[in-house]
Design an enzyme around this catalytic site. Structure first.
Site, PDB file in Angstrom:
ATOM      1  N   HIS A   1    -108.296  13.589 102.881  1.00 18.36           N
ATOM      2  CA  HIS A   1    -108.894  14.094 104.118  1.00 18.36           C
ATOM      3  C   HIS A   1    -108.492  15.532 104.413  1.00 18.36           C
ATOM      4  CE1 HIS A   1    -109.068   9.688 105.458  1.00 18.36           C
ATOM      5  NE2 HIS A   1    -110.212  10.058 104.947  1.00 18.36           N
TER       6      HIS A   1
ATOM      7  N   VAL B   1     -92.624  -0.815 112.478  1.00 17.14           N
ATOM      8  CA  VAL B   1     -92.932  -0.018 111.282  1.00 17.14           C
ATOM      9  C   VAL B   1     -92.333  -0.732 110.070  1.00 17.14           C
ATOM     10  CG1 VAL B   1     -92.668   2.225 110.147  1.00 17.14           C
ATOM     11  CG2 VAL B   1     -92.878   2.113 112.641  1.00 17.14           C
ATOM     12  N   PRO B   2     -93.166  -1.136 109.116  1.00 19.79           N
ATOM     13  CA  PRO B   2     -92.620  -1.830 107.945  1.00 19.79           C
ATOM     14  C   PRO B   2     -91.832  -0.863 107.056  1.00 19.79           C
ATOM     15  CG  PRO B   2     -94.960  -1.435 107.660  1.00 19.79           C
ATOM     16  CD  PRO B   2     -94.607  -0.941 109.026  1.00 19.79           C
TER      17      PRO B   2
ATOM     18  N   SER C   1     -92.343  -0.370 103.912  1.00 22.20           N
ATOM     19  CA  SER C   1     -93.284   0.330 103.027  1.00 22.20           C
ATOM     20  C   SER C   1     -94.684  -0.197 103.324  1.00 22.20           C
ATOM     21  CB  SER C   1     -92.948   0.051 101.555  1.00 22.20           C
ATOM     22  OG  SER C   1     -93.301  -1.297 101.266  1.00 22.20           O
TER      23      SER C   1
ATOM     24  N   GLU D   1     -88.221   4.248 115.856  1.00 18.28           N
ATOM     25  CA  GLU D   1     -87.206   4.465 116.905  1.00 18.28           C
ATOM     26  C   GLU D   1     -87.754   4.164 118.299  1.00 18.28           C
ATOM     27  OE1 GLU D   1     -84.818   7.877 114.396  1.00 18.28           O
ATOM     28  OE2 GLU D   1     -85.892   8.476 116.231  1.00 18.28           O
ATOM     29  N   ALA D   2     -89.082   4.343 118.454  1.00 18.76           N
ATOM     30  CA  ALA D   2     -89.684   4.106 119.777  1.00 18.76           C
ATOM     31  C   ALA D   2     -89.991   2.623 120.002  1.00 18.76           C
ATOM     32  CB  ALA D   2     -90.955   4.923 119.911  1.00 18.76           C
ATOM     33  N   GLY D   3     -89.700   1.781 119.019  1.00 21.50           N
ATOM     34  CA  GLY D   3     -89.931   0.341 119.202  1.00 21.50           C
ATOM     35  C   GLY D   3     -91.237  -0.139 118.605  1.00 21.50           C
TER      36      GLY D   3
END
Ligand code: ACO
Ligand code: LMR
Length: 604
Positions: free
Chosen positions: A272, A298-299, A301, A293-295
């Protein structure tokens, strides 16, 4: 606007992109939509009025318009514009639609719109409160309600990915390809999606992640969200802010692709236009870290993303946020479909009884129905139920022009043919073939030119001068034997009818001022029967509420002469039957009635 689309959403499709439109209609049919999701197509260079598409095994006609303005005026309920114009015209099409107004969402598919223009366009849409999806996108979907063009792929793929009915996830990606991949993952690990948007891959897109996630936050169908970001840009940080300040409370699972970028030297750009990191905080790694960090879920990978989705989904199932989703019954698209060769919009003989514009013949045929031939004409010619005064006017016209004696052009021809031993239909046709600009067929021309003069506020003198310039006699003016001294009673009868029954007769009033001028030059230049009919028909249609364009179309297609054709057929047949009854021999014209002036041909 908490939901992007509903089951009633309809779109105007800019560009006659038949395959994509057919995909939308196949989707509509499969999920059991009542109205097709495409209400109109804008095809600036096409002269067609509609395009046929399959709806299940049947076909439907989707109207075609030359401009977005026309399409929107005709289909005001359609509040989504699917802008499939090329990158050269997509900007203009969007800006025009914003100017017209009435669109809630505009989707732009073109890739490569100049960035300067994209920014102007996106800002103009934002100022107007319009959600722009794209540019450079396959679009969006509200499963079970509305799907843009090719998103989700084929019907089989859609069903496999549970995109045929609403699930619980709100999905936002940049790329269309990954959108499809993600919806498949979500269908396997959870219950499908409630709303999904591929925002587009260009650097400057209209609605960004945060816009879509905030809407999904307020959409009660969405219980959690999946965000697939990309290396480059800082849009993910706006989402982080919204999570931190509580504007987003629903769980988000997010992954930013492009972590591989760190293994290349700086500035590498992925597929893109927007996928390139210009600073450390734009890298996929930095964004993934900040989101975690924001909760945000997030995996570790991309490969772990399905597992994370499954975990969050199951937790929401367990705490009762997400319930069981009932599987709707789907209507299968027939494997083989045949396009129809002919279209009929006026009558139907498939049922127990044939109908005229929806009315069984028995409901209009017999005297007890109170319907006359004028009603039948209004149904079969105009597909409308005209009021009594209008159907009676049509009948008055037909009765008025039924015959005018044996000497007129058409009757004479019919008589000669009948006497040559030809059949009723053959003799009738020869009579009908004389109807034209001089005899009986000046009705359309009269309507056309008098309407033109009146529409352009020409004075009678200006109108005469205009027609002289055109080099044609004014249709509807003049008669061989009728004149001021020998007035045409038929014209008087029609004028009387109009005075008594028409709400207004502005065009007739104008035509009479023209007649005053023409008869002052020569007393046979009266407003003749053709002229009176043509002009009063325009007054009738205006009073019935037809638009000027519709009336012009009637005139152009020769509708007005048709009243004379039907009426005079009665007289022609009368003359033909008369000849047959009298068993008249073949006619030969008396030679003394012909001026012979034959010179011997010169040799060349
Ligand atoms: N507009 C302007 N001038 C006209 C018109 C007209 N409609 N009709 C005749 N004139 C002029 C002629 O040009 C001629 O001018 P000139 O003397 O300066 O040369 C003059 O009037 C005389 O014309 P005539 O030859 O007497 O008219 P004619 O009797 O031949 O024509 C006709 C009759 C054919 C009906 C003619 O008036 C005409 O073409 N009208 C327009 C077509 C029309 O309305 N036809 C329907 C008639 S009603 C019916 O058929 C049911
Ligand atoms: C007609 O109705 O046929 C006439 O007006 C034409 C004519 O020549 O009399």
């Amino acid at each position: 606007m908490s939901r992007l689309f509903t089951k009633d959403t309809q779109a105007i499709f800019w560009n006659n992109n038949k395959t994509a439109i057919q995909r939308m209609l196949d989707y509509d049919y499969t999920i059991g939509r009542e109205t097709p999701s495409v209400a109109a197509i804008v095809a600036p260079t096409s002269n067609s009025k509609f395009e046929k598409f399959f709806y299940g095994s049947d076909e439907i006609m989707v109207p075609l318009y030359k401009s977005t303005t026309e399409a929107k005026a005709a289909q005001p309920q359609a509040d989504v514009l699917l802008n499939f114009a090329s990158f050269r015209t997509a900007y203009d099409v969007t800006m025009e639609a914003l100017k017209i107004g009435g669109f809630k969402t505009i989707m732009i598919t073109a890739e490569g719109i100049p960035e300067r223009l994209a920014r102007i366009m996106n800002q103009a849409a934002r100022d107007a409160g319009v959600t722009v999806i794209g540019p450079a996108t396959v679009g969006a979907i509200a499963p079970g309600a509305f799907k843009i063009a090719n998103i989700g792929g084929t019907i089989d793929n859609i069903i496999n990915s549970k995109l045929h009915r609403a699930g619980s996830c709100g999905l936002v990606t940049r790329s269309g390809g990954l959108f499809n991949e993600l919806s498949n993952i979500i269908s396997i690990n959870a219950d499908g999606i409630a709303e999904g948007v591929a925002i587009g891959g260009d650097r400057f897109v209209g609605s960004v992640f945060i816009d879509n996630l905030l809407r999904m936050e307020s959409n009660p169908d969405v219980k959690y969200m999946v965000l697939l970001g990309e290396v480059g840009g800082t849009e993910e940080y706006k989402v982080i802010e919204a999570v931190k300040d509580g504007r987003i409370k629903k769980p988000i699972i997010a992954w930013c692709i492009g972590t591989i970028a760190k293994h290349f030297s700086s500035g590498v750009q992925f597929g893109h236009a927007g996928a390139s990191a210009n600073a450390e905080r734009e890298t996929a790694e930095a964004k993934n870290k900040a989101m975690a960090e924001a909760g945000i879920h997030v995996p570790a990978s991309f490969n772990d993303l399905p597992g994370t989705i499954k975990e969050v989904y199951e937790e929401l199932r367990a705490n009762g946020t997400i319930g069981e989703i009932p599987e709707p019954e789907l209507k299968p698209i027939p494997k083989t479909r045949r396009s129809k060769q002919f279209i009929c919009t006026i009558s139907d003989d498939r049922g127990e009884e044939a109908t005229y514009a929806g009315f069984p013949i028995s409901s209009v045929a017999t005297p007890d129905t109170g319907k006359g031939i004028g009603d039948v004409v209004s149904l079969l010619w105009f597909k409308k139920q005209y009021p009594k005064w209008a159907t009676e006017f049509i009948e008055t016209v037909m009765k008025t022009v039924a015959d005018h004696g044996p000497a007129v052009s058409g009757a004479h021809n019919a008589k000669v043919t009948a006497r040559a031993g030809k059949s009723v239909v053959e003799a009738l046709v020869t009579g009908l073939l004389t109807i034209g600009p001089r005899f009986g067929g000046a009705i359309d021309g009269a309507a056309k030119y008098f309407k033109y003069a009146d529409d352009n506020n020409l004075t009678p003198a200006e109108f005469l001068a205009y027609m002289k310039k055109q080099g044609i006699p004014i249709p509807g003016i003049g008669h061989r034997i009728k004149s001021l001294k020998n007035p045409d009673k038929r014209v008087e009868g029609l004028k009387k009818f109009a005075a008594e029954h028409f709400p207004r007769t502005p065009l007739l009033d104008y035509a009479l001022t023209v007649e005053q001028l023409t008869t002052s030059k020569k007393e046979n230049l009266i407003l003749n029967v053709d002229g009176t009919i043509g002009i009063l028909m325009v007054d009738m249609w205006r009073a019935l509420g037809y638009s000027e364009e519709e009336i012009d179309e009637f005139i152009e297609s020769g509708t007005l002469n048709a009243f004379f054709i039907v009426g005079r057929s009665i007289g022609f047949i009368g003359h033909i039957l008369d000849e047959k009854r009298l068993a008249m021999p073949m006619y030969r014209h008396p030679m003394d009635d012909i001026l012979y002036d034959v010179q011997k041909a010169e040799e060349i």
